[in-house]
Design an enzyme around this catalytic site. Structure first.
Site, PDB file in Angstrom:
ATOM      1  N   CYS A  24      -3.834  -0.036  -1.547  1.00 43.50           N
ATOM      2  CA  CYS A  24      -3.541  -1.467  -1.413  1.00 43.50           C
ATOM      3  C   CYS A  24      -3.053  -1.914  -0.042  1.00 43.50           C
ATOM      4  CB  CYS A  24      -2.596  -1.946  -2.511  1.00 43.50           C
ATOM      5  SG  CYS A  24      -0.890  -1.520  -2.301  1.00 43.50           S
ATOM      6  N   MET A  25      -2.435  -1.068   0.759  1.00 40.32           N
ATOM      7  CA  MET A  25      -1.970  -1.601   2.040  1.00 40.32           C
ATOM      8  C   MET A  25      -2.033  -0.609   3.190  1.00 40.32           C
ATOM      9  SD  MET A  25       1.604  -0.488   1.952  1.00 40.32           S
ATOM     10  CE  MET A  25       0.828   0.979   2.378  1.00 40.32           C
ATOM     11  N   GLY A  68       1.458  -5.812  -2.420  1.00 40.44           N
ATOM     12  CA  GLY A  68       1.288  -6.110  -3.842  1.00 40.44           C
ATOM     13  C   GLY A  68       2.281  -5.429  -4.742  1.00 40.44           C
ATOM     14  N   GLN A  69       2.980  -4.430  -4.203  1.00 42.19           N
ATOM     15  CA  GLN A  69       3.915  -3.675  -5.039  1.00 42.19           C
ATOM     16  C   GLN A  69       5.341  -3.881  -4.533  1.00 42.19           C
ATOM     17  OE1 GLN A  69       2.327   0.219  -6.640  1.00 42.19           O
ATOM     18  NE2 GLN A  69       1.272   0.145  -4.700  1.00 42.19           N
ATOM     19  N   MET A 123      -4.830  -8.046  -0.024  1.00 42.62           N
ATOM     20  CA  MET A 123      -5.877  -7.079  -0.337  1.00 42.62           C
ATOM     21  C   MET A 123      -7.226  -7.394   0.328  1.00 42.62           C
ATOM     22  SD  MET A 123      -4.352  -4.857  -2.028  1.00 42.62           S
ATOM     23  CE  MET A 123      -2.829  -5.302  -1.238  1.00 42.62           C
ATOM     24  N   LYS A 145       5.444 -14.375 -14.340  1.00 43.46           N
ATOM     25  CA  LYS A 145       5.633 -12.945 -14.631  1.00 43.46           C
ATOM     26  C   LYS A 145       7.116 -12.582 -14.519  1.00 43.46           C
ATOM     27  CE  LYS A 145       2.656 -11.221 -11.657  1.00 43.46           C
ATOM     28  NZ  LYS A 145       1.922 -12.393 -11.182  1.00 43.46           N
TER      29      LYS A 145
END
Lengths: 813, 108
Positions: A172-173, A385-386, A348, A88
């Site tokens: 997500c967190m 995740g971000q 997650m 990615k």
């Protein structure tokens, strides 16, 4: 079959594989190496930026020619990735150039989106807020840059006195945050990525770093290729690429992680081989209050802890988790061995969990009880995740209850501190926490007449129309919402813009200045390198422009105590620069002004940041960053440990200086196991787990517009066990209907595919906006973090022909 | 709140590759050996003997291979067998490209 095309694919595949093999940088999987040498000249210039995707925080070098990003290379000066990128990251430049970039503000008139001018768009937003400031909500993101988040935070909490601001990181967190707070009294990991270079055992708890954080996972697998022994233990509900590299795979039932962690602690206690010295000197025991559990809990004695945990024998844990008792013993024996170093990783799987706070706290507890803490390689580490879930959400505090610098709105002294630092009037900050994400969307999608008290919602840098759980309840269009107004700042059309009343075209990544904070407390900076297309503009500018329009309309909250605009930026002669006018936005570095203002907050909870210019020079610095006697700035790799953390009191080996028990100790929690809120039954016999894939980032808004990534993973799918498929007469590739009590989603079946779920479980990635699996998921959430559980709910898998027949029968009946 | 679709080019299964999960990917893989590849000539010969495997460069304990099989079942077989070959400690994916037609489903 087109032989020419297949031949092309083969040559591309070989080139990718060879580039990994010949890379000099030391990582293996699955990464592509940087080009050797980055020649400037002929109009091509290079500059640094963190990757736009996950929370790893790899740095890239961005090659720009004629105002366009033309090349991406791994940044060899970056400690995180040492010049390498995952697939990615290698294609990150392509995200700017999808053919359908949004380039003009669009207003829905009579159901049709119509181009309008920016001035009118800002006017519309400001007037809606002015009319009902308390009915306005701001939904942001862990992809907000730090200055963007800080501006939004100040605008809402300092300016409007409205705490209805929450980020998608809630999804997500948030449970990681509450887990850290419950355990250490302060958020974010104590260790860093260097733990991966030192550990003897890596335990992945419901985590698939081989696909989600591939560069980090490579740090471990590559050690093996150098002849080092690293034992990888994968605890999960389905086999993944991480399992492929693991020495042990412990397949657990959903919520099995809670039982497993309790089982390990039970054995450490029973066998008297926990780290008595570490516990005696640095830990307390904690349990939930019987009546109204809180994040702080109540103190319990070691004896009480022993009694409570006694029932979690390996055999009982086997019943609860499905993991054989001897494997629980194996884990306990590893933790009892202090000659080795153990790192736990999670993301997650433990966070999107209705016991998210509990399981986070329990895994921290396993490490504390066993003393596998605070030495390089001994670390409980949660990943994000971000790219700026840590920097913008957790540190700036853009959650509905929080303020910058680890402050919270509920505490009068915290509000007073922030009001003072923002120079706004006393009492400006509302003491009531705002709506968390699920509640915010419930209140927005509920008709006003029924108590839905949010009527204007501004979404920046995220895609809730695809990511919210139970979309049919929380997002999808409903009757009776004509007075509601959805504003979406976006770069591409998405599942969210489909329902927007006003769309604001946004600048993306290196089309603007920015700063991120990654999973290891590393703050990173980059400069704008190219112009955004058309009239797309910075999110931060949008916030400031709306604020200034409110200032012009006479909103008192947009003035500071001196009567000046709360976002006033002045030049060296003291003259205000009109940064709310986009043509003047880059007359100065607004990011730098906002960051320096924010930086003053960071010392309040020992998350000290360096001046902006230090980040310009570095490939990120891990906080706390503390000035040395020679004027240099030193980052911190390992918190709470005297050998590295400058805030540990002299003479102490460890000190948890934000301890919730105010005695410098961390808390080892006991939580009872509880089953998931929805479990398979005769009607809905399968577990549904959702997640991500290597090729796409989250909702695929960016990566699905990069042709190489789209080709590699073109569509979502449902992973299914071969015997389940056979029992239902479902064939490979057949489209089936996933049905839950909340909604449906049609997907092709991938039997024994990349991930291999056990019988009775299916897995669906959520990247594909044409197949919205969140129509099916459950909005049940953790009581403390308010984070929903996307990893487990009950569904059935129906052949499409059967589903159609059922639907027809229902119509006729 | 409105409910009209924005009529722009959101990628769909029609504009991207179509339903291709029935098809078999061409994959670029990296085989990682416990110690330098030179000591595993037999394993490399085993790999070369598999008709669907093409071997590429090797360096520092890593060997590049491409797998192009005709069925998903065969693809899985190859993956599993490579992982079990002597000295192989890791099998990583560098690239996966999917075929775009329907002629790889005969094992179903």
């Amino acid at each position: 079959m087109d032989a020419k095309r297949r031949s092309f694919l083969k040559s591309t595949a070989m080139a990718a594989a060879c580039s990994m093999v010949t890379s000099e940088a030391g990582f293996s999987l699955p990464v592509l190496s940087a080009d050797d040498g980055l020649p400037d000249g002929d109009g091509l210039t290079w500059n640094k930026a963190p990757c736009r995707f996950c929370g790893t925080g790899c740095h890239v070098q961005v090659g720009v020619e004629d105002g366009r990003v033309v090349a991406i290379a791994g940044d060899k000066a970056a400690d995180v990735n040492k010049g390498l990128l995952c697939v990615k990251g290698y294609h990150v430049g392509g995200i700017l150039y999808g053919k359908d970039r949004l380039t003009k503000p669009l207003l829905r008139k009579d159901g049709k989106l119509t181009e309008i001018e920016w001035d009118d768009a800002i006017d519309i937003v400001a007037k809606r807020i002015m009319d009902a400031p308390d009915k306005f909500a701001f939904y942001g993101s862990g992809q907000w840059t730090i200055p963007e988040g800080f501006a939004a935070q100040k605008f809402m909490k300092g300016g409007l006195g409205n705490n209805h601001i929450d980020p998608n990181a809630r999804l997500c967190m948030a449970s990681a945050v509450t887990g850290f707070l419950a355990t250490y009294g302060v958020d974010e990991p104590a260790g860093c990525y260097a733990d991966l270079d030192e550990c003897d055992v890596l335990i992945t708890w419901g985590n698939n770093p081989a696909e989600m954080h591939p560069v980090l996972f490579s740090r471990v697998t590559d050690r093996r290729s150098r002849g080092e022994t690293v034992r990888i233990i994968d605890i999960g509900t389905r086999r993944t690429r991480t399992t492929d590299a693991a020495n042990d795979y412990l397949e657990m039932q959903p919520h099995g992680d809670v039982a497993i962690s309790l089982g390990i602690m039970h054995l450490l206690i029973q066998n008297e081989n926990y780290d008595k010295s570490f516990v005696e000197n640095f830990c307390n025991f904690r349990g939930a209050e019987a009546d109204t559990p809180t994040l702080q809990g109540e103190a319990i004695s070691e004896e009480d802890f022993r009694k409570r945990i006694a029932k979690y024998t390996p055999e009982h844990v086997e019943e609860l988790s499905g993991v054989p008792a001897d494997k629980i013993r194996m884990l306990a024996e590893l933790f009892a061995n202090r000659e080795i170093r153990i790192t736990s990783l999670w993301c997650m799987g433990m966070n999107q969990h209705t016991m998210g706070t509990a399981i986070n706290s329990l895994v921290h507890g396993v490490h504390l009880l066993s003393g596998h803490f605070g030495r390089p390689g001994d670390a409980p580490t949660s990943l994000t995740g971000q790219p700026s879930a840590c920097g913008t959400v957790r540190e700036v505090g853009t959650l509905a209850h929080a303020l910058p610098g680890g402050r919270v709105v509920a505490k009068p002294e915290h509000r007073a501190q922030c009001e003072e630092m923002w120079n706004v009037r006393e009492g400006s900050i509302n003491p009531e926490p705002g709506y968390h994400t699920v509640k915010m969307f419930e209140q927005f999608t509920k008709p006003t007449s029924e108590g839905g008290d949010i009527n204007t919602l501004f979404v920046q840098v995220t895609n809730p129309g695809q990511t919210l759980p139970n979309l049919n309840a929380l997002f999808n269009s409903k009757d009776g919402l004509e007075d509601k107004f959805l504003i979406v700042s976006e770069v591409y059309p998405t599942a969210t813009t489909r329902l927007a009343d006003l769309i604001l075209p946004a600048a993306l990544w290196v089309e603007k200045n920015g700063m991120f904070g990654n999973s290891e407390r590393r703050t990173q900076q980059w400069f704008k390198m190219v112009d955004p297309p058309g009239e797309a503009r910075d999110d931060c500018w949008m916030t400031i422009a709306i604020a200034h329009r409110l200032f012009e309309l006479g909103h008192e909250g947009m003035k500071n105590k001196d009567g000046e605009f709360i976002f006033a930026v002045k030049d060296e002669n003291g003259k205000e620069i009109p940064v709310w006018e986009f043509e003047h936005y880059y007359d100065t570095n607004v990011d730098k002004h906002l960051f320096e203002e924010y930086r003053a907050f960071t010392t309040m909870k020992h998350k000290n940041l360096a001046p902006y210019d230090e980040y310009v020079a570095a490939r990120g610095l891990r906080w706390p960053v503390v000035e040395q006697s020679d004027g240099s700035w030193r980052e911190t790799k390992f918190r709470f440990a005297a050998f590295d953390d400058p805030f540990v009191a002299e003479g102490q080996e460890f000190e948890f200086y934000h301890s919730s028990s105010n005695d410098g100790r961390a808390q080892i929690w006991f939580h009872e196991y509880a089953p998931p809120p929805e479990m398979p039954d005769d009607e809905y016999p399968f577990w549904l787990c959702t997640g991500r894939v290597l090729e796409h980032w989250h909702t695929g808004t960016m990566t699905r517009r990069v042709s190489q990534l789209s080709r590699a993973m073109p569509t979502s799918y449902v992973e299914m066990h071969a015997e389940d498929a056979q029992a239902a007469n479902i064939r490979q590739g057949e489209t089936v209907v996933i049905e839950s009590r909340r909604g449906v989603c049609e997907l092709p079946v991938w039997i024994d595919g990349r991930g291999r779920p056990p019988r009775g479980t299916i897995f669906v990635p959520f990247f594909d906006e044409t197949k919205l699996i969140n129509n099916c998921t459950l909005e049940a959430h953790d009581p403390f973090s308010k984070q929903p559980d996307y990893k487990k709910c009950a569904v059935r898998v129906v052949k499409k022909s059967t589903a159609k027949a059922n639907a027809t029968e229902m119509v006729h009946s | 709140m409105g409910c009209m679709l924005l009529g722009t080019a959101i990628p769909t299964k029609d504009t991207l590759f179509s339903e291709s999960l029935t098809q078999v990917p061409v994959s670029g893989l990296v085989v990682t050996f416990q110690t330098p590849v030179d000591q595993y000539r037999e394993t490399i010969e085993l790999l070369r003997a598999v008709p669907e495997i093409e071997t590429g460069e090797f360096k520092n304990g890593k060997l590049a291979i491409v797998v192009d099989s005709e069925t998903r079942h065969r693809d899985q077989e190859i993956w599993d067998s490579v992982r079990q070959m002597p000295g192989v400690i890791d099998l990583a994916v560098a690239f996966v490209g999917f075929d775009d037609d329907q002629n790889h489903t005969r094992d179903e």
